[in-house]
Design a protein around this motif. Sequence first.
Motif, PDB file in Angstrom:
ATOM      1  N   VAL A 200      22.094  58.304  29.442  1.00  0.00           N
ATOM      2  CA  VAL A 200      22.037  56.839  29.566  1.00  0.00           C
ATOM      3  C   VAL A 200      22.672  56.487  30.918  1.00  0.00           C
ATOM      4  CG1 VAL A 200      22.733  54.639  28.550  1.00  0.00           C
ATOM      5  CG2 VAL A 200      22.217  56.581  27.061  1.00  0.00           C
ATOM      6  N   ARG A 201      21.880  55.953  31.836  1.00  0.00           N
ATOM      7  CA  ARG A 201      22.367  55.762  33.203  1.00  0.00           C
ATOM      8  C   ARG A 201      22.904  54.369  33.486  1.00  0.00           C
ATOM      9  NH1 ARG A 201      17.544  57.015  35.279  1.00  0.00           N
ATOM     10  NH2 ARG A 201      17.956  55.693  37.070  1.00  0.00           N
ATOM     11  N   HIS A 202      22.298  53.343  32.865  1.00  0.00           N
ATOM     12  CA  HIS A 202      22.727  51.970  33.140  1.00  0.00           C
ATOM     13  C   HIS A 202      23.862  51.563  32.220  1.00  0.00           C
ATOM     14  CE1 HIS A 202      18.400  51.173  34.711  1.00  0.00           C
ATOM     15  NE2 HIS A 202      19.161  51.744  35.625  1.00  0.00           N
ATOM     16  N   VAL A 203      25.086  51.918  32.626  1.00  0.00           N
ATOM     17  CA  VAL A 203      26.237  51.607  31.786  1.00  0.00           C
ATOM     18  C   VAL A 203      27.198  50.719  32.568  1.00  0.00           C
ATOM     19  CG1 VAL A 203      28.174  52.550  30.476  1.00  0.00           C
ATOM     20  CG2 VAL A 203      26.011  53.801  30.565  1.00  0.00           C
ATOM     21  N   VAL A 204      27.606  49.626  31.937  1.00  0.00           N
ATOM     22  CA  VAL A 204      28.609  48.758  32.555  1.00  0.00           C
ATOM     23  C   VAL A 204      29.890  48.845  31.730  1.00  0.00           C
ATOM     24  CG1 VAL A 204      27.452  46.751  31.460  1.00  0.00           C
ATOM     25  CG2 VAL A 204      29.224  46.367  33.174  1.00  0.00           C
ATOM     26  N   ALA A 205      30.983  49.179  32.404  1.00  0.00           N
ATOM     27  CA  ALA A 205      32.281  49.316  31.741  1.00  0.00           C
ATOM     28  C   ALA A 205      33.047  48.005  31.885  1.00  0.00           C
ATOM     29  CB  ALA A 205      33.065  50.455  32.373  1.00  0.00           C
ATOM     30  N   CYS A 206      33.610  47.530  30.785  1.00  0.00           N
ATOM     31  CA  CYS A 206      34.320  46.244  30.791  1.00  0.00           C
ATOM     32  C   CYS A 206      35.759  46.426  30.321  1.00  0.00           C
ATOM     33  CB  CYS A 206      33.631  45.266  29.841  1.00  0.00           C
ATOM     34  SG  CYS A 206      31.887  45.018  30.204  1.00  0.00           S
ATOM     35  N   ASP A 207      36.677  45.802  31.042  1.00  0.00           N
ATOM     36  CA  ASP A 207      38.085  45.858  30.635  1.00  0.00           C
ATOM     37  C   ASP A 207      38.835  44.740  31.364  1.00  0.00           C
ATOM     38  OD1 ASP A 207      39.711  48.411  29.164  1.00  0.00           O
ATOM     39  OD2 ASP A 207      40.955  46.969  30.243  1.00  0.00           O
ATOM     40  N   VAL A 208      40.109  44.596  31.032  1.00  0.00           N
ATOM     41  CA  VAL A 208      40.938  43.602  31.712  1.00  0.00           C
ATOM     42  C   VAL A 208      41.932  44.291  32.656  1.00  0.00           C
ATOM     43  CG1 VAL A 208      40.764  41.867  29.876  1.00  0.00           C
ATOM     44  CG2 VAL A 208      42.575  43.586  29.775  1.00  0.00           C
ATOM     45  N   ALA A 223      28.328  50.162  36.761  1.00  0.00           N
ATOM     46  CA  ALA A 223      28.967  48.904  37.156  1.00  0.00           C
ATOM     47  C   ALA A 223      30.223  48.712  36.316  1.00  0.00           C
ATOM     48  CB  ALA A 223      28.004  47.743  36.928  1.00  0.00           C
ATOM     49  N   THR A 224      31.137  47.882  36.831  1.00  0.00           N
ATOM     50  CA  THR A 224      32.329  47.540  36.046  1.00  0.00           C
ATOM     51  C   THR A 224      32.484  46.026  36.062  1.00  0.00           C
ATOM     52  OG1 THR A 224      33.747  47.771  37.988  1.00  0.00           O
ATOM     53  CG2 THR A 224      33.563  49.701  36.565  1.00  0.00           C
ATOM     54  N   LEU A 225      33.149  45.518  35.050  1.00  0.00           N
ATOM     55  CA  LEU A 225      33.365  44.076  34.967  1.00  0.00           C
ATOM     56  C   LEU A 225      34.769  43.791  34.443  1.00  0.00           C
ATOM     57  CD1 LEU A 225      32.215  41.136  35.031  1.00  0.00           C
ATOM     58  CD2 LEU A 225      31.539  41.493  32.653  1.00  0.00           C
ATOM     59  N   ASP A 226      35.505  42.995  35.222  1.00  0.00           N
ATOM     60  CA  ASP A 226      36.805  42.530  34.757  1.00  0.00           C
ATOM     61  C   ASP A 226      36.537  41.321  33.868  1.00  0.00           C
ATOM     62  OD1 ASP A 226      39.274  41.326  34.381  1.00  0.00           O
ATOM     63  OD2 ASP A 226      40.010  41.920  36.368  1.00  0.00           O
ATOM     64  N   THR A 227      36.774  41.488  32.571  1.00  0.00           N
ATOM     65  CA  THR A 227      36.374  40.443  31.615  1.00  0.00           C
ATOM     66  C   THR A 227      37.362  39.276  31.561  1.00  0.00           C
ATOM     67  OG1 THR A 227      37.344  41.800  29.888  1.00  0.00           O
ATOM     68  CG2 THR A 227      34.961  41.929  30.147  1.00  0.00           C
ATOM     69  N   ASP A 231      33.698  33.299  33.465  1.00  0.00           N
ATOM     70  CA  ASP A 231      32.262  33.364  33.213  1.00  0.00           C
ATOM     71  C   ASP A 231      31.814  34.816  32.976  1.00  0.00           C
ATOM     72  OD1 ASP A 231      32.870  34.176  35.743  1.00  0.00           O
ATOM     73  OD2 ASP A 231      31.123  33.263  36.710  1.00  0.00           O
ATOM     74  N   ALA A 232      32.689  35.582  32.318  1.00  0.00           N
ATOM     75  CA  ALA A 232      32.426  37.023  32.152  1.00  0.00           C
ATOM     76  C   ALA A 232      31.116  37.294  31.406  1.00  0.00           C
ATOM     77  CB  ALA A 232      33.595  37.696  31.441  1.00  0.00           C
ATOM     78  N   ALA A 233      30.790  36.475  30.409  1.00  0.00           N
ATOM     79  CA  ALA A 233      29.550  36.727  29.640  1.00  0.00           C
ATOM     80  C   ALA A 233      28.328  36.585  30.545  1.00  0.00           C
ATOM     81  CB  ALA A 233      29.456  35.780  28.449  1.00  0.00           C
ATOM     82  N   GLN A 234      28.309  35.529  31.378  1.00  0.00           N
ATOM     83  CA  GLN A 234      27.173  35.351  32.312  1.00  0.00           C
ATOM     84  C   GLN A 234      27.110  36.513  33.297  1.00  0.00           C
ATOM     85  OE1 GLN A 234      29.161  32.795  31.215  1.00  0.00           O
ATOM     86  NE2 GLN A 234      28.509  30.877  32.184  1.00  0.00           N
ATOM     87  N   LYS A 235      28.301  36.903  33.798  1.00  0.00           N
ATOM     88  CA  LYS A 235      28.333  38.005  34.765  1.00  0.00           C
ATOM     89  C   LYS A 235      27.780  39.287  34.136  1.00  0.00           C
ATOM     90  CE  LYS A 235      31.709  36.834  38.233  1.00  0.00           C
ATOM     91  NZ  LYS A 235      33.116  36.419  38.311  1.00  0.00           N
ATOM     92  N   LEU A 236      28.135  39.504  32.877  1.00  0.00           N
ATOM     93  CA  LEU A 236      27.663  40.714  32.192  1.00  0.00           C
ATOM     94  C   LEU A 236      26.132  40.691  32.074  1.00  0.00           C
ATOM     95  CD1 LEU A 236      28.200  43.330  30.669  1.00  0.00           C
ATOM     96  CD2 LEU A 236      28.753  41.999  28.634  1.00  0.00           C
ATOM     97  N   ALA A 237      25.597  39.532  31.682  1.00  0.00           N
ATOM     98  CA  ALA A 237      24.135  39.415  31.563  1.00  0.00           C
ATOM     99  C   ALA A 237      23.476  39.630  32.930  1.00  0.00           C
ATOM    100  CB  ALA A 237      23.773  38.047  30.994  1.00  0.00           C
ATOM    101  N   HIS A 257      34.208  39.855  21.801  1.00  0.00           N
ATOM    102  CA  HIS A 257      32.907  39.450  21.242  1.00  0.00           C
ATOM    103  C   HIS A 257      32.301  38.326  22.084  1.00  0.00           C
ATOM    104  CE1 HIS A 257      30.354  36.900  18.677  1.00  0.00           C
ATOM    105  NE2 HIS A 257      29.902  38.048  18.236  1.00  0.00           N
ATOM    106  N   ALA A 258      33.159  37.403  22.522  1.00  0.00           N
ATOM    107  CA  ALA A 258      32.678  36.236  23.279  1.00  0.00           C
ATOM    108  C   ALA A 258      32.077  36.643  24.621  1.00  0.00           C
ATOM    109  CB  ALA A 258      33.822  35.249  23.501  1.00  0.00           C
ATOM    110  N   VAL A 259      32.461  37.798  25.141  1.00  0.00           N
ATOM    111  CA  VAL A 259      31.873  38.298  26.385  1.00  0.00           C
ATOM    112  C   VAL A 259      30.575  39.052  26.084  1.00  0.00           C
ATOM    113  CG1 VAL A 259      32.177  39.915  28.313  1.00  0.00           C
ATOM    114  CG2 VAL A 259      34.091  38.471  27.579  1.00  0.00           C
TER     115      VAL A 259
END
Length: 351
Positions: A200-208, A223-227, A231-237, A257-259
């Motif tokens: 699985v290549r398209h993986v985004v890791a999320c953390d604070v 990709a990584t995302l600081d949640t 607007d973390a949910a929009q950024k994730l999408a 869950h909200a993200v």
Amino acid sequence: MISYQIVEHGKPLQKVLKETPKPQGTEVLVRITRSGVCHSDLHIWDGYFDWGGGKRFYVKERGCVPPFTMGHEPFGVVEALGPRARGVKVGQNRLVFPWIGCGKCPVCKDGLDNYCMQPRFIGIQRPGAYSTHILVPHPKYLIDSSGVDDAFAATLACSGLTAYSAIGKLPKLNARDWVAVIGCGGLGLIALSILKAKGVRHVVACDVDEAKLAAAKKLGAKATLDTRAPDAAQKLAQIAGGYLAAAIDFVGMPATHAVAYPALRKGGRYILCGLFGGELTLPMPPIAQRAVAVMGSYVGNLQELKEVVALAKKKKIQRSPVSTIPAEQVNKALEDLKAGKVLGRVVLSLE
Ligand SMILES: [Zn+2]
Ligand SMILES: [Zn+2]
């Protein structure tokens, strides 16, 4: 045998000396050498899970009544066999599958012990591995993990297995699809290496936590995302280009869950593993209209643990940092875990 027991919830475990049990029937007596300290043990120690809105689920409802020995990541040496125990020999090193069911019902007969309604989970309903000895009901629950470091092997029984089984619940992925891993602690990092092993290549890791995101990046997260971003949910999408097929939540709180959940594509899955706690209120029509699933994943089955061990033997699973400490320090280990001071996993040595 020596056990470190909960005598009262939330109070230090006590060292208790008892007579070592003799295996009967198909039982196997295992002398424990390594015993992982899992984050979920903190909830059992406290005596409850947080259901949100001031509600609690008390572990005594699940048969976890003190005095009680925790420990569901057992590794040890076969010490004695019951008269009908076949397939293992005294002296062999074995990882113990802890999520044992009644053995008689249809789900157990299908090999799905972790879904049994009369569970005998080691360290939850049966005495666990914060002890020099445990009784395992049948040799089929013992796995040969030769070639994998003993302490790391122990942690596969819960954390490795939980990540693997959650990944087994992903929907069918197409070439554009993305998967989010929420929470890059021990479980999240193992999940990243299992996803990689599965192609699985398209993986985004999320953390604070920046350091955890950097570790995720090193393990191959695309990709990584600081949640913490509002607007973390929009950024994730956006990162997923609108194709977030699944989010595996290893934290499990309303904020994660909200993200994850709003960012899912149609037909996507929110797979909940983390037991941090809280409650959800969801509008119902969009669940149908978006054809999304909210599903849980709790530990895994025996076959899955064998597959996890096989991946570890092939060095396909990132070895998370493991610190091995003497079992006498179990209370310090629990306190440190509670205070968030543990990087990776702590494993007790009972030798
Ligand atoms: Zn666990
Ligand atoms: Zn059963």
